[in-house]
Design an enzyme around this catalytic site. Structure first.
Site, PDB file in Angstrom:
ATOM      1  N   ARG A  58       0.837  -1.226   0.000  1.00 61.88           N
ATOM      2  CA  ARG A  58       0.000   0.000   0.000  1.00 61.88           C
ATOM      3  C   ARG A  58       0.865   1.266   0.000  1.00 61.88           C
ATOM      4  O   ARG A  58       0.440   2.335  -0.392  1.00 61.88           O
ATOM      5  CB  ARG A  58      -1.000  -0.008   1.163  1.00 61.88           C
ATOM      6  CG  ARG A  58      -1.950   1.182   1.153  1.00 61.88           C
ATOM      7  CD  ARG A  58      -3.266   0.941   1.897  1.00 61.88           C
ATOM      8  NE  ARG A  58      -3.116   0.228   3.139  1.00 61.88           N
ATOM      9  CZ  ARG A  58      -2.603   0.749   4.253  1.00 61.88           C
ATOM     10  NH1 ARG A  58      -2.203   2.001   4.272  1.00 61.88           N
ATOM     11  NH2 ARG A  58      -2.479   0.009   5.341  1.00 61.88           N
ATOM     12  N   TYR A 111     -18.060  13.141 -15.736  1.00 63.73           N
ATOM     13  CA  TYR A 111     -18.316  11.714 -15.525  1.00 63.73           C
ATOM     14  C   TYR A 111     -19.337  11.543 -14.387  1.00 63.73           C
ATOM     15  O   TYR A 111     -19.241  12.215 -13.356  1.00 63.73           O
ATOM     16  CB  TYR A 111     -16.989  11.023 -15.192  1.00 63.73           C
ATOM     17  CG  TYR A 111     -17.096   9.534 -15.050  1.00 63.73           C
ATOM     18  CD1 TYR A 111     -17.314   8.732 -16.154  1.00 63.73           C
ATOM     19  CD2 TYR A 111     -16.989   8.936 -13.807  1.00 63.73           C
ATOM     20  CE1 TYR A 111     -17.420   7.360 -16.023  1.00 63.73           C
ATOM     21  CE2 TYR A 111     -17.085   7.564 -13.671  1.00 63.73           C
ATOM     22  CZ  TYR A 111     -17.305   6.786 -14.780  1.00 63.73           C
ATOM     23  OH  TYR A 111     -17.410   5.435 -14.637  1.00 63.73           O
ATOM     24  N   ASP A 183      -9.247  15.574 -16.209  1.00 62.91           N
ATOM     25  CA  ASP A 183      -9.527  14.149 -16.429  1.00 62.91           C
ATOM     26  C   ASP A 183      -9.275  13.882 -17.914  1.00 62.91           C
ATOM     27  O   ASP A 183     -10.055  14.294 -18.769  1.00 62.91           O
ATOM     28  CB  ASP A 183     -10.974  13.836 -16.036  1.00 62.91           C
ATOM     29  CG  ASP A 183     -11.330  12.366 -16.214  1.00 62.91           C
ATOM     30  OD1 ASP A 183     -10.688  11.692 -17.053  1.00 62.91           O
ATOM     31  OD2 ASP A 183     -12.259  11.889 -15.538  1.00 62.91           O
ATOM     32  N   LYS A 208      -9.611   2.405 -19.173  1.00 64.43           N
ATOM     33  CA  LYS A 208     -10.064   2.660 -20.532  1.00 64.43           C
ATOM     34  C   LYS A 208      -8.913   2.440 -21.531  1.00 64.43           C
ATOM     35  O   LYS A 208      -8.421   1.343 -21.646  1.00 64.43           O
ATOM     36  CB  LYS A 208     -10.677   4.048 -20.605  1.00 64.43           C
ATOM     37  CG  LYS A 208     -11.605   4.389 -19.418  1.00 64.43           C
ATOM     38  CD  LYS A 208     -12.857   3.535 -19.359  1.00 64.43           C
ATOM     39  CE  LYS A 208     -13.611   3.646 -18.044  1.00 64.43           C
ATOM     40  NZ  LYS A 208     -14.019   4.978 -17.642  1.00 64.43           N
TER      41      LYS A 208
HETATM   42  C1  PLP Z   1     -14.466   5.574 -16.410  1.00 65.30           C
HETATM   43  C2  PLP Z   1     -14.188   6.992 -16.111  1.00 65.30           C
HETATM   44  C3  PLP Z   1     -13.876   7.422 -14.814  1.00 65.30           C
HETATM   45  C4  PLP Z   1     -13.878   6.481 -13.633  1.00 65.30           C
HETATM   46  O1  PLP Z   1     -12.913   5.497 -13.736  1.00 65.30           O
HETATM   47  P1  PLP Z   1     -13.029   4.027 -13.059  1.00 65.30           P
HETATM   48  O2  PLP Z   1     -11.767   3.391 -13.459  1.00 65.30           O
HETATM   49  O3  PLP Z   1     -14.247   3.388 -13.601  1.00 65.30           O
HETATM   50  O4  PLP Z   1     -13.143   4.267 -11.585  1.00 65.30           O
HETATM   51  C5  PLP Z   1     -13.581   8.756 -14.636  1.00 65.30           C
HETATM   52  N1  PLP Z   1     -13.614   9.635 -15.664  1.00 65.30           N
HETATM   53  C6  PLP Z   1     -13.922   9.269 -16.913  1.00 65.30           C
HETATM   54  C7  PLP Z   1     -13.941  10.275 -17.995  1.00 65.30           C
HETATM   55  C8  PLP Z   1     -14.223   7.940 -17.185  1.00 65.30           C
HETATM   56  O5  PLP Z   1     -14.547   7.570 -18.425  1.00 65.30           O
END
Ligand code: PLP
Length: 392
Positions: A58, A111, A183, A208
């Site tokens: 951790r 999101y 983001d 992603k």
């Molecule tokens: C999927 C996503 C998140 C969250 O990510 P997780 O890995 O599902 O926790 C945040 N921002 C955007 C733009 C996303 O597509």
């Protein structure tokens, strides 16, 4: 690793030296929770921060470290931290940058779970936020309050694909010394590098494009060394949303093919959006690479390529939009994005169902808006599936 090398090379080679690991071409997977100390005194030194070396996963792990170093290089930041999910990265960053009574200025249309987190921060911790459209400098300036401690942006915005001019926002934020968080999930570091434009923190849902194979949930934050070290010892270590070594290992593998995959995602998207636009059942297409896209010029300036995400509105009702999804065969009905498989989802009832209908309407999310994550299949096969589902 030589920082002058190109992105594609750095994605493969940076952050790891095989000769320090018995020649292992691929970084070893340190699947361990803890690390043994040779002596009690060495344990004391490690806890005191006087000696390098690992303590407990951790607090740090060598496989996770390889991923963090690669991501810092690819996003042109000083350091990176890995998290167990994109939302763990988002929440750790926002909790790090705010305290009770502070204000976060956000881009409109974020999101869904980030929206949920902001609600929670407001209800439980009295940290307020505004969702605004960052149209021009004056608008941004007008919405900054004395207690604004963070500007939080998505670009392109999920799922409407609207862009925010990052350089413009950075210019205003610098006047007041307010950190800018981006983001960058939809672009991946290959298509957009916010740090190079002056932004302070970059967040990815590595679930992603970075992972790219739909088999990991993970998050990354990139930024300056000092604040990230502080985060590592507080909102990462103590809240505890750490990444597992195996997930880091998969993501290191994913990064090696990121540019090749994203090139193909974009190529396919560029074949598909004109066909969607021309179809009589499609009302409107939102794709930053489309010359008719409102912010086409900004997309060209800010993004290396327009990405693999297309949103489109079809004629009809919510039920007809759902019936269209049900007719897709090759294309899978699923949230998430950036996978080899083409995925389609209905934001109004899925990713953005938590957003109240009035807010959704303000964000431009209608009941017939669909979000397509263009996969790596042949574009002809993807189109055939879309066309036959639309034609029925
Ligand atoms: C999927 C996503 C998140 C969250 O990510 P997780 O890995 O599902 O926790 C945040 N921002 C955007 C733009 C996303 O597509």
């Amino acid at each position: 690793m030589d920082q002058q090398k190109k992105f594609e090379t750095l994605a493969i080679h940076s952050g790891y030296d095989s000769l320090k690991h018995q020649g292992s071409l691929v970084p070893p997977l340190f699947q361990t929770s803890t690390f043994t100390f040779p002596t009690a005194e060495e344990g004391e030194r490690r806890f005191a921060g006087e000696s390098e070396g690992y303590i407990y996963t951790r607090l740090g792990n060598p496989t996770v470290k390889v991923l963090e170093e690669k991501m810092a290089v690819l996003e042109q930041g000083e350091a990176a931290l890995a998290f167990g999910s994109g939302m763990a990265a988002v929440s750790a960053t926002l909790f790090y940058l705010t305290k009770t009574g502070d204000h976060i200025l956000c881009s409109e249309g974020i999101y869904g779970c980030t929206f949920g987190l902001l609600q929670l921060m407001e209800e439980k911790h009295n940290i307020e936020h505004n969702l605004i459209s960052f149209t021009d400098e004056e608008t941004v300036r007008r919405h900054i309050k004395d207690n604004t401690t963070c500007i939080y942006i998505e670009s392109p915005i999920n799922p409407t694909m609207k862009l925010v001019d990052l350089e413009m926002v950075v210019k205003v934020a610098k006047e007041k010394n307010i950190p800018v968080v981006v983001d960058n999930t939809f672009c991946s570091p290959y298509l957009q590098q916010p740090v190079a434009l002056g932004c302070d923190y970059v967040i990815h849902s590595a679930t992603k494009y970075i992972g790219g194979h739909g088999d990991v949930i993970a998050g990354i934050v990139v930024g300056k060394k000092e604040p990230l070290q502080e985060m590592a010892m507080t909102t990462l270590k103590d809240i505890g949303g750490v990444m597992s070594p195996f997930d880091a290992w998969l993501l290191v593998r994913g990064l090696k093919t990121l540019s090749v995959r994203v090139d193909r995602h974009v190529e396919n998207a560029q074949k598909l959006y004109p066909l969607l636009k021309a179809h009589p059942k499609v009302k409107k297409v939102f794709y930053p690479g489309d010359e008719d896209f409102e912010q086409y010029e900004l997309a060209k300036r800010q993004m290396k390529k327009p990405g693999g995400m297309i949103s489109f509105e079809i004629e009809g009702t919510k039920e007809e939009a759902q019936a269209f999804l049900n007719r897709c065969r090759l294309i899978k009905i699923a949230v998430s994005l950036g996978d080899a498989e083409t995925l389609i989802q209905h934001p109004a009832t899925m990713t953005h169902a938590v957003v109240p209908p009035e807010e959704r309407a303000k964000m431009g999310i209608s009941d017939t808006l669909l979000r397509l994550s263009v996969g790596l299949e042949s574009w002809e096969d993807i189109w055939e599936d879309l066309k036959s589902a639309l034609d029925k």
